[in-house]
Scaffold this motif. Sequence first.
Motif, mmCIF file in Angstrom:
data_model
loop_
_atom_site.group_PDB
_atom_site.id
_atom_site.type_symbol
_atom_site.label_atom_id
_atom_site.label_comp_id
_atom_site.label_asym_id
_atom_site.label_seq_id
_atom_site.Cartn_x
_atom_site.Cartn_y
_atom_site.Cartn_z
ATOM 1 N N ALA B 75 0.829 -1.208 0.000
ATOM 2 C CA ALA B 75 0.000 0.000 0.000
ATOM 3 C C ALA B 75 0.864 1.259 0.000
ATOM 4 O O ALA B 75 0.505 2.286 -0.554
ATOM 5 N N ARG B 76 2.040 1.143 0.599
ATOM 6 C CA ARG B 76 2.948 2.290 0.655
ATOM 7 C C ARG B 76 3.600 2.590 -0.686
ATOM 8 O O ARG B 76 4.128 3.669 -0.886
ATOM 9 N N GLU B 77 3.633 1.576 -1.543
ATOM 10 C CA GLU B 77 4.327 1.762 -2.824
ATOM 11 C C GLU B 77 3.380 2.105 -3.963
ATOM 12 O O GLU B 77 3.668 1.838 -5.119
ATOM 13 N N ILE B 78 2.226 2.637 -3.603
ATOM 14 C CA ILE B 78 1.314 3.109 -4.631
ATOM 15 C C ILE B 78 1.696 4.542 -4.959
ATOM 16 O O ILE B 78 1.865 5.359 -4.069
ATOM 17 N N GLY B 79 1.871 4.822 -6.247
ATOM 18 C CA GLY B 79 2.142 6.206 -6.639
ATOM 19 C C GLY B 79 0.812 6.937 -6.689
ATOM 20 O O GLY B 79 0.012 6.741 -7.582
ATOM 21 N N LEU B 107 12.653 6.493 2.555
ATOM 22 C CA LEU B 107 13.614 7.044 3.511
ATOM 23 C C LEU B 107 13.902 6.080 4.669
ATOM 24 O O LEU B 107 15.011 6.031 5.172
ATOM 25 N N GLY B 108 12.865 5.338 5.070
ATOM 26 C CA GLY B 108 13.053 4.441 6.204
ATOM 27 C C GLY B 108 13.382 5.228 7.451
ATOM 28 O O GLY B 108 12.683 6.168 7.798
ATOM 29 N N ARG B 109 14.474 4.878 8.100
ATOM 30 C CA ARG B 109 14.840 5.576 9.332
ATOM 31 C C ARG B 109 15.866 6.673 9.103
ATOM 32 O O ARG B 109 16.244 7.375 10.028
ATOM 33 N N PRO B 111 17.275 10.229 7.844
ATOM 34 C CA PRO B 111 16.624 11.522 7.708
ATOM 35 C C PRO B 111 16.768 12.167 6.326
ATOM 36 O O PRO B 111 15.941 12.975 5.940
ATOM 37 N N PHE B 112 17.825 11.818 5.585
ATOM 38 C CA PHE B 112 18.078 12.573 4.357
ATOM 39 C C PHE B 112 18.037 11.685 3.120
ATOM 40 O O PHE B 112 18.257 10.482 3.192
ATOM 41 N N TYR B 113 17.767 12.321 1.986
ATOM 42 C CA TYR B 113 17.750 11.588 0.723
ATOM 43 C C TYR B 113 19.171 11.283 0.273
ATOM 44 O O TYR B 113 20.067 12.120 0.375
ATOM 45 N N GLY B 114 19.360 10.078 -0.248
ATOM 46 C CA GLY B 114 20.682 9.692 -0.722
ATOM 47 C C GLY B 114 20.806 9.866 -2.228
ATOM 48 O O GLY B 114 19.899 10.374 -2.886
#
Lengths: 272, 257
Positions: B75-79, B107-109, B111-114
């Motif tokens: 459900a989380r991977e619905i665009g 992002l998971g745990r 804080p920043f985008y990689g």
Amino acid sequence: MLSLLREIFSYSFLVRALIVGSLVALCAALLGVSLVLKRYSMIGDGLSHVGFGALSIAMAMNAAPLAVAIPVVILAAFLLLRISQNSRLGGDSAIALIASASLAAGVLVTSLTSGLNADVYSYMFGSILAMSAEDVYLSLALAAVVLLLFVVFYNRIFAITFDESFARATGTRVSRYNLLIALLTALTIVIGMRIMGTMLISGLIIFPALTAMRVCRSFRGVVLTSAIISVFSFLAGMVLSYVMRTPAGASIVVVNALLFCLFALIGKLAKR
Amino acid sequence: MKENGTENDVLIRCKGLTLGYETGVVLTDVNFDVHAGDYVCIVGENGSGKSTLIKALLGLLPPRSGEIAFSGVSAREIGYLPQQTALQKDFPASVYEVVLSGCANSLGRTPFYGKAQHARAAENLARLGIADLAKTSYRTLSGGQQQRVLLARALCATTKLLLLDEPVAALDPIATNDLYALIRRLNREEGITILMVSHDISCALHDATHVLQLSDRGVVFFGTAAAYRKSPIGARFLRCACAADYPRIQFGVWEEE
């Protein structure tokens, strides 16, 4: 100018007010961006009135003002957030109700006990004399927490500010972050309202964000600019208040208002 | 009910679903399968439960009974492409910031985008032909461009499934057609499964492989678009909708590509 600054820094109560005030201004600006964009600006105003009520009652009972005000305002923040999210009463009118009711309660309690004296006046319009060493530590801790949380959760705060439904759909715990913002706002207001005054603290939250939004195109730009504007206005307002012998809160808000007009003009000209 | 596709490529299966709020039941006994590569158009009058179904699919409203089973996607991977709010229209954010925020679910745990997430945002900007707008402010864009940006954001959150809620509601006819063409391309060329809620039945006629019609607290039709056109329910619904769409047919707006 230099000798003026040296003079200001020679008063320890002024130095304390400067430290506490700039930290509070910084926190208020960061939180303000999210609050203004989510159309929650009035929450700041509501909370400061609740804070006034709590401080007056604490004073009447001879209790430590912050020990009473902080929990009460935090509670009010959660309540106001709830109300503005899902209420048939309508968020803005609910906030107005709570605000005027707590203001009235504060005024009543004070007039029945000590009478409307200088202390109440200073809660209304702020006083730079009010800061103790304890407040300095408290505001340092608050600023550290707000800054840390804001940086760590920056991307999530952006996501929920821009689009709650998308953030919720992709698994961000939106209500948790909203509570966090409300909690930090409550703390910022309680600490800041004794310098700025009940009537003026919300200006510290709303003005910098709105001013930055006149010219900045990106969220990051708005956040950084409003932080700079807020601290600058605070310091400039303090100097103004020292030189002109005017109340600090009002002087700071006037500087903010002038900057807003300036930025609005720049924004208009840049658009052409 | 399903003509093509096999058991293996079922992405979403709704079985005996009953949905509702404290105030009452909105939908009962909803059954349908969505297969990989489908283009499902969800239609129905106002109040027929379309938004409720969306909430349930996104996992925001737990079903009262029945289940929604996902395979190969969560459900989380619905665009998700929500309806635009008034608040967004003058939001100070750059296009890049908005698109990048679609990666928030990965992002998971941290804080920043990689690097991977930045690459993904850039890729989706290019995919939708808005790479040159990356630094532009979202609030200065036209309605059609804003929808493209939000679609790019949705693509950052998914690789398989897009859920679009009234994507053309506020668009003029030209922008509407652009957006439909874009969605069609994503579906046909890139194999992305599309679930689209729409008032605009023309998409059901033109692009959709399947139609799900809701009415009177339940599903009144689910099947292929071709079968829908022949069914009495579909024929009646289309007649009303086409009367409203008549000028666009007249001027050949549907004849693009």
